[in-house]
Design a protein around this motif. Structure first.
Motif: not given
Length: 192
Positions: A139-145, A124-134, A186-192
């Motif tokens: 809360m820090p963004p994970l998307r493309n970190q 449930r990573c998106n519960t805290c980091h947001g639906a788009d992991y932003l 790998y997943f969060v770093a490579h989200l498009e």
């Protein structure tokens, strides 16, 4: 880089002695040291976070935690040790003004992305980091970190080297295997 760090630290010490407006002006001359480690020129495998997309308030919380020794990192603790509150505000406002990280140009491995998406859903990573992991205000963004930074952060949480006000992350990371952490990173770093 050590010379830059020393210069930055010395400038930071002086910044604490001036008025808020001047402190912010001085930060403008010091931020090159931040960019040297956190900027686009940092090596792709760097285990330092990219700063783009981080909310100014979250950045301020982290900078205060570094200054007060509540979050441990030898370089960051030294960099902000003598920062005034206004220096920290100026730095966090600058961080908050940076654009979000761009998606990597290379096509990600679909099998790893699918496995990462399943793990992110399971935990449930998106519960805290947001639906788009932003991320968000606290809360820090994970998307493309950066992948290596996320992997290091997860390892630090799992080993309880990084607790602070993120006890929930210790609980999440403790259930992850080394392979799981690599897949999630790998997943969060490579989200498009």
């Amino acid at each position: 880089m050590n010379k830059r760090l020393v210069t930055f630290a010395g400038s930071a010490l002086c910044a604490g002695l001036v008025t808020p407006a001047i402190a912010q002006d001085q930060f403008e001359t010091m931020k090159d040291s931040c960019i040297a480690c956190h900027g686009e020129e940092a090596e792709a495998e760097a285990d330092v976070p990219a700063l783009g997309g981080i909310d100014a308030y979250y950045a301020l919380l982290q900078l205060v935690a570094f200054r007060e020794g509540q979050r441990e990192n030898e370089i960051m603790n030294g960099m902000v040790a003598d920062f005034s509150d206004n220096d920290l505000r100026a730095a966090s406002e600058w961080i908050g003004s940076l654009p979000p990280q761009a998606a990597p140009e290379d096509t990600p491995d679909q099998a790893r992305m699918d496995a990462g998406a399943a793990l992110a859903e399971e935990h449930r990573c998106n519960t805290c980091h947001g639906a788009d992991y932003l991320g968000g205000h606290q809360m820090p963004p994970l998307r493309n970190q950066r992948e290596q930074y996320v992997l290091k952060a997860l390892g630090d949480y799992k080993a309880e080297r990084r607790i602070g006000d993120r006890a929930a992350m210790v609980e999440v990371a403790s259930a992850l295997s080394d392979e799981d952490m690599q897949t999630l990173s790998y997943f969060v770093a490579h989200l498009e």
